[in-house]
Design a protein around this motif. Sequence first.
Motif, PDB file in Angstrom:
ATOM      1  N   ALA A   1       0.821  -1.202   0.000  1.00  0.00           N
ATOM      2  CA  ALA A   1       0.000   0.000   0.000  1.00  0.00           C
ATOM      3  C   ALA A   1       0.860   1.259   0.000  1.00  0.00           C
ATOM      4  O   ALA A   1       0.558   2.236  -0.694  1.00  0.00           O
ATOM      5  N   GLY A   2       1.966   1.243   0.792  1.00  0.00           N
ATOM      6  CA  GLY A   2       2.838   2.409   0.844  1.00  0.00           C
ATOM      7  C   GLY A   2       3.503   2.687  -0.489  1.00  0.00           C
ATOM      8  O   GLY A   2       3.586   3.840  -0.929  1.00  0.00           O
ATOM      9  N   LEU A   3       3.990   1.634  -1.162  1.00  0.00           N
ATOM     10  CA  LEU A   3       4.606   1.814  -2.473  1.00  0.00           C
ATOM     11  C   LEU A   3       3.593   2.338  -3.486  1.00  0.00           C
ATOM     12  O   LEU A   3       3.906   3.188  -4.318  1.00  0.00           O
ATOM     13  N   CYS A   4       2.381   1.840  -3.405  1.00  0.00           N
ATOM     14  CA  CYS A   4       1.339   2.282  -4.330  1.00  0.00           C
ATOM     15  C   CYS A   4       1.027   3.758  -4.101  1.00  0.00           C
ATOM     16  O   CYS A   4       0.854   4.530  -5.058  1.00  0.00           O
ATOM     17  N   GLN A   5       0.967   4.182  -2.828  1.00  0.00           N
ATOM     18  CA  GLN A   5       0.694   5.582  -2.522  1.00  0.00           C
ATOM     19  C   GLN A   5       1.809   6.494  -3.010  1.00  0.00           C
ATOM     20  O   GLN A   5       1.563   7.637  -3.406  1.00  0.00           O
ATOM     21  N   ARG A   6       3.061   5.991  -2.988  1.00  0.00           N
ATOM     22  CA  ARG A   6       4.196   6.778  -3.468  1.00  0.00           C
ATOM     23  C   ARG A   6       4.281   6.805  -4.992  1.00  0.00           C
ATOM     24  O   ARG A   6       5.065   7.566  -5.557  1.00  0.00           O
ATOM     25  N   GLY A   7       3.507   5.970  -5.647  1.00  0.00           N
ATOM     26  CA  GLY A   7       3.578   5.901  -7.102  1.00  0.00           C
ATOM     27  C   GLY A   7       4.601   4.920  -7.620  1.00  0.00           C
ATOM     28  O   GLY A   7       4.849   4.870  -8.832  1.00  0.00           O
ATOM     29  N   ASP A   8       5.205   4.107  -6.736  1.00  0.00           N
ATOM     30  CA  ASP A   8       6.154   3.082  -7.171  1.00  0.00           C
ATOM     31  C   ASP A   8       5.378   1.807  -7.499  1.00  0.00           C
ATOM     32  O   ASP A   8       5.441   0.796  -6.796  1.00  0.00           O
ATOM     33  N   PHE A   9       4.622   1.868  -8.599  1.00  0.00           N
ATOM     34  CA  PHE A   9       3.680   0.801  -8.902  1.00  0.00           C
ATOM     35  C   PHE A   9       4.379  -0.503  -9.296  1.00  0.00           C
ATOM     36  O   PHE A   9       3.923  -1.592  -8.944  1.00  0.00           O
TER      37      PHE A   9
END
Length: 716
Positions: free
Chosen positions: A322-330
């Motif tokens: 979830a944290g990576l997704c929020q940062r845009g590191d998809f």
Amino acid sequence: MDISSDVAAFYRPPNEVDLAALSEESAGLVRTLAARLAAGKRTLLPAMAAGKTRWYGLAPDSREGRLLAEEVQAWLAPPVGNSAIRVGPGGDALDEAACRAAPDGVCLRIDVESTWRSEARTNVRSMLDVWQSAPERGMDVPRPVGRVLRDFFAALGARDRTAAQAAIDEIRTRSLLSAANVRFLRVHLIGTLGSPLEMRDDPDLKDIAKFRRPPAVTGHLARAADALFIAPRLSGDVATVVDWAKVAGVVEDEWPGLVSHPSQVDSVAAARCLALSESLAAEPRHAVCQALEAEWNADPVVAAVLARLPSVASTPAQATIAGLCQRGDFEAALDLAGGASLKDKDAVSVLHAAFNLGDAQSAARAVALVDGLDGAERHLLLDRAVERNLYQQLVDINAGQHVPRDWTDWLTGDWPDRPDVLSEWAAGWDRTSMLDEGWADGMVLALVDALAGDQRGRTRNGLPILVEWLCDPDGLLPGAVGPAVTVLDVMLEGDGGRSERRAGLRLAEEILRAGCAAGEFADIATALDQVLSALGSREADWLIESLDVLLFSTVPDEVPRRDLVAAAHSVAVQWFDRLTGTQTILLAKLFTAAGLDFPVPPSDPVSGEGRRRQHPFRRVGIYSLAESAAMRARQWIEEQWPGTNVTLAHDHVNSDRLEAMARNCDVVVVQTSHAKHAAVAALETAAGPGDKLLRVNGRGATSLVRGLLERAADAV
């Protein structure tokens, strides 16, 4: 004469055909043809302007127009008349009148050579007899979407914008693809045959950046953005003095979020757009900057933008999906999800990550991860409207829930007939796998079975993509020549058609460029010789390009080449009376280079002394990365029009030399099959509006000279 008012209006000036003065036989023919138009059927109508005969083909819709174009090519093709062209508003007065006779349909024009007028009338009567005696080709068996898409991409390769637009119109009219996919095809069309300005200003592409796009579509948009907003700011390679923050804002205003992830970067233009986008972020992403630094820092724009970014912290060691997704590191989020046991919250993040990435491989990974959930958890996840909609959109990206693992899997499986989706799948397949002997044997056997079985149509539609995958922009991999020769042999054997021949010629050129052994070249020559025995005169252009590739490539054994050229010469001699003037000139030059005679008839209007004296071009520019072909074309152009000044350019990016060539030449021939987009965009800008830029696609010097010969013929 009893005809409709629309047809009666067509036979008023400037049409020089006087219906009242026609013989009874000719008047009856016009009445019958006009009646077909009134009945909503495809037809032909004769006309005359400035003493020259024309036949106008009229059809009620794009499908009938496609059928009519095929029939006209069969009955009125050169040497009877020129190749049919589609006309519309903006032509001369007679073209306008013909368009008004079929206002919502397709209008084609065929200019007939004066010495062939009688034969043209005879052939039209024969065509009418066929129409009246044979049943109409009905709509009960419409073309599958794969065939239409194959024709679309083939038209792009042939630089035939009319045919490409007709394919898009058919897809839209028959609702073969979604409205978004139709827009994506429009991007392909403009990105290949249009200009960056057209891409920006096309009303159909308004807000295109808000769609989740295939990588190829993003690539076209990125190249347009680079040509419009980024490359013009460079002075040579000096990028440090430019206010790149301002440029980033301009790109973002025009196409918001154009390139936002490293997985979307497949060119320098896309890397520049990503770097500029990241420079606008409040907290630049470490993974993005790291990827740009590793792969694209040699580019002056990327380097200048990265140098101005604040130093960024490393990705947290305890990163979460979830944290990576929020940062845009998809990409990182999907990687982490692949090695973890998913829960409901993480599955939602996986769907969002894949949706934001928008490519086929990411969609397939996310769908597979969701499908791997416990039954109850999966049901709970997809019972929510937002997640269910995301999941379905990811499935739609791939036209199914799964993707093939490689070419063998695609050839043997039951996959949708979607060349556009296949292109995305193939982009993710490892090209080094072709170096494995077991893989090559299995893939070739699968190809043989697919071309001989029920999947033949789908397989033929995918052959151009297979060839692109084998060759890549940088050519065949070292060690891949053997498998490529075997694939070529399979493609050309048996009853292969035009699709196989075009793809096979591209593959043969790449094999010869990479270098092959004597035995491998013998196999290539045998495969091409088998094609010659079944070739008709309508494929003269293919024969010309094949000879160009064969004669001017380095080969390990002269004997097979000499025998194949002799066989081609025999075939061309048999076609002599059915060749156009341009084809005859090019064949004569090729056979002269091979030491064989193939005279140009003195009466040929394109090659006669009158045309030489007319000097349609004083200054010609040629842009092609195939330098030897460009030099050969210069020699042939100077022979054809003595005194013509020919300038060559091979630059990969914009330069003062390119701009000067575009400004000073009467016409600039751009060989798009051997060109860099940045240089072509620079030529478009320097040439300005009009038809100074002549884009040609094809193999060797013959494609360059053909373009000029046809332009000269049109100028008469």
